[in-house]
Design a protein around this motif. Structure first.
Motif, PDB file in Angstrom:
ATOM      1  N   ARG A 170       1.680  -4.298   4.105  1.00 16.78           N
ATOM      2  CA  ARG A 170       1.167  -3.960   2.771  1.00 16.78           C
ATOM      3  C   ARG A 170       1.441  -5.134   1.833  1.00 16.78           C
ATOM      4  O   ARG A 170       2.311  -5.957   2.074  1.00 16.78           O
ATOM      5  CB  ARG A 170       1.767  -2.659   2.255  1.00 16.78           C
ATOM      6  CG  ARG A 170       3.234  -2.706   1.961  1.00 16.78           C
ATOM      7  CD  ARG A 170       3.733  -1.359   1.475  1.00 16.78           C
ATOM      8  NE  ARG A 170       5.152  -1.428   1.177  1.00 16.78           N
ATOM      9  CZ  ARG A 170       5.924  -0.391   0.990  1.00 16.78           C
ATOM     10  NH1 ARG A 170       5.423   0.825   1.074  1.00 16.78           N
ATOM     11  NH2 ARG A 170       7.197  -0.542   0.717  1.00 16.78           N
ATOM     12  N   TRP A 191      -0.151   1.212   3.245  1.00 19.57           N
ATOM     13  CA  TRP A 191       0.056   0.518   4.502  1.00 19.57           C
ATOM     14  C   TRP A 191      -1.280   0.287   5.185  1.00 19.57           C
ATOM     15  O   TRP A 191      -2.136   1.157   5.173  1.00 19.57           O
ATOM     16  CB  TRP A 191       0.959   1.316   5.433  1.00 19.57           C
ATOM     17  CG  TRP A 191       2.401   1.288   5.013  1.00 19.57           C
ATOM     18  CD1 TRP A 191       3.088   2.284   4.388  1.00 19.57           C
ATOM     19  CD2 TRP A 191       3.309   0.204   5.159  1.00 19.57           C
ATOM     20  NE1 TRP A 191       4.375   1.884   4.147  1.00 19.57           N
ATOM     21  CE2 TRP A 191       4.537   0.609   4.608  1.00 19.57           C
ATOM     22  CE3 TRP A 191       3.207  -1.075   5.708  1.00 19.57           C
ATOM     23  CZ2 TRP A 191       5.660  -0.212   4.594  1.00 19.57           C
ATOM     24  CZ3 TRP A 191       4.320  -1.888   5.686  1.00 19.57           C
ATOM     25  CH2 TRP A 191       5.534  -1.457   5.138  1.00 19.57           C
ATOM     26  N   THR A 233      11.196  -1.296   8.552  1.00 17.06           N
ATOM     27  CA  THR A 233      10.423  -1.858   7.439  1.00 17.06           C
ATOM     28  C   THR A 233      11.234  -2.985   6.816  1.00 17.06           C
ATOM     29  O   THR A 233      12.436  -2.837   6.570  1.00 17.06           O
ATOM     30  CB  THR A 233      10.132  -0.774   6.383  1.00 17.06           C
ATOM     31  OG1 THR A 233       9.448   0.311   7.019  1.00 17.06           O
ATOM     32  CG2 THR A 233       9.285  -1.319   5.249  1.00 17.06           C
TER      33      THR A 233
END
Length: 132
Positions: A32, A39, A106
């Motif tokens: 992103r 996303w 992430t």
């Protein structure tokens, strides 16, 4: 491959319960551009016999965050099935379901940098770090 306007990502998995690479694990890549952005699924690959994922998709320009999704449940199910095949007396030992069916990592990226993100995995825990 990273460029001055993009980052790049690679990964590998080590199964610390046996001290060997985890081959055949599906890995999906998403990116992103900014914390509030949606996303974007970029595709994926699977780890090879050395536990490495060498062909992840390139990151688009403007990427600020990356997510790696590791589908570890099929890997552990196969490992459990192989172990039961080797020891038939333990087939009905009540071995439970996989504790971590998937692992999502992430992290933030900056253009021009390469990010190698190893996953150290075992049936009841995992660890991740930025490698080199």
């Amino acid at each position: 491959m990273s460029t001055s306007t993009t980052a790049s990502v690679s990964t590998h998995i080590l199964d610390t319960s046996v001290g060997r690479p985890a081959g055949g694990v599906a890995v999906r890549l998403a990116a992103r551009a900014g914390r509030g952005a949606q996303w974007r699924e970029l595709g994926g690959s699977a780890t090879d016999v050395d536990g490495r994922c060498k062909d992840l998709p390139a990151l688009p320009e403007g990427t600020t965050h990356v997510r790696l999704d590791f589908a570890v449940e099929p890997y552990f199910e196969k490992k459990q099935a192989d172990a039961q095949q080797d020891a038939p007396a333990n087939r009905d030992s009540g071995a439970g379901a996989v504790f971590f069916p998937e692992v999502a990592i992430t992290f933030a990226v900056v253009p021009g940098e390469h990010y190698h993100v190893p996953l150290l995995l075992n049936p009841f825990g995992y660890s991740v770090y930025r490698g080199s």
